[in-house]
Design an enzyme around this catalytic site. Structure first.
Site, short mmCIF file in Angstrom:
data_model
loop_
_atom_site.label_atom_id
_atom_site.label_comp_id
_atom_site.label_asym_id
_atom_site.label_seq_id
_atom_site.Cartn_x
_atom_site.Cartn_y
_atom_site.Cartn_z
CB ILE A 31 -0.98 -0.05 1.20
CG1 ILE A 31 -2.19 0.83 0.95
CG2 ILE A 31 -0.30 0.32 2.51
CD1 ILE A 31 -3.36 0.55 1.89
CG ASN A 90 11.65 -5.69 6.83
OD1 ASN A 90 12.85 -5.64 6.55
ND2 ASN A 90 10.76 -4.87 6.30
N GLY A 96 12.84 -4.74 11.71
CA GLY A 96 11.95 -3.78 11.07
C GLY A 96 10.59 -4.33 10.69
CG HIS A 103 5.37 -9.38 5.03
ND1 HIS A 103 5.12 -9.45 6.38
CD2 HIS A 103 6.07 -8.23 4.83
CE1 HIS A 103 5.61 -8.38 6.97
NE2 HIS A 103 6.21 -7.62 6.06
#
Ligand code: AMP
Ligand code: ZN
Length: 116
Positions: A31, A90, A96, A103
Site C-alpha cells: 500500500i 523483515n 523492522g 511476508h
C-alpha cells in the site's frame, strides 16, 4: 488469526490489489510502495515471521522464492542482469517487521526509489 491484517487480506475481508493467488500463496501490491514495483508475497497460513520457519516450511518458502522472479517480470521489472529486483524479509522488531504475518517484499523498477 482473526486479528491479523494479512490473514484478513488473504480472506478478502480487507481489500488489496491482487497480483497472484494459488493454493498456498497470496500476493498483493504494497500500500506504500518504496519502488516502482513493490509487492508482498504471503503464505495463506498464518506464520508470524521468518523466525518461526522450520522444516515444515521448506517447501512453501522454496516455492515462494521461486515464484518471485516470474511475478517481478510480470509486474514490470526488467530482466536480470540490467534490471532485477530486491527481496526483503523483515523479521522481528530489530529487523523492522511491522506486520506479524510472514511476508516477502519484492521491489524493483527504474531508480531512484523512495527508499533503499
Ligand atoms: P514490514 O515492515 O516488513 O512488516 O512491512 C509491512 C508492509 O505492509 C509495509 O510495507 C506496509 O506498507 C504494508 N502494508 C500495510 N498495510 C497494508 C495493506 N492494507 N495493504 C497492502 N500493504 C500493506
Ligand atoms: Zn496472519
Amino acid at each position: 488469526m482473526s486479528d491479523c491484517l494479512f490473514c484478513k487480506i488473504v480472506a478478502g475481508k480487507i481489500p488489496s490489489k491482487k497480483v497472484h493467488e494459488d493454493e498456498e500463496v497470496f500476493v498483493f501490491h504494497d500500500i506504500h510502495p518504496w519502488a516502482p514495483v513493490h509487492f508482498l508475497m504471503v503464505p495463506k497460513v498464518h506464520v508470524p515471521s521468518l523466525a518461526h520457519a522450520g522444516p515444515d516450511h521448506v517447501g512453501l518458502l522454496g516455492r515462494m522464492m521461486a515464484l518471485a522472479p516470474k511475478l517481478a517480470l510480470e509486474q514490470g521489472c526488467r530482466p536480470y542482469p540490467e534490471g532485477g529486483f530486491r527481496v526483503v524479509v523483515n523479521t522481528g522488531a530489530e529487523g523492522g517487521q511491522e506486520v506479524h504475518h510472514l511476508h516477502i517484499h519484492v521491489m524493483g523498477g527504474p531508480r531512484p526509489w523512495l527508499k533503499g
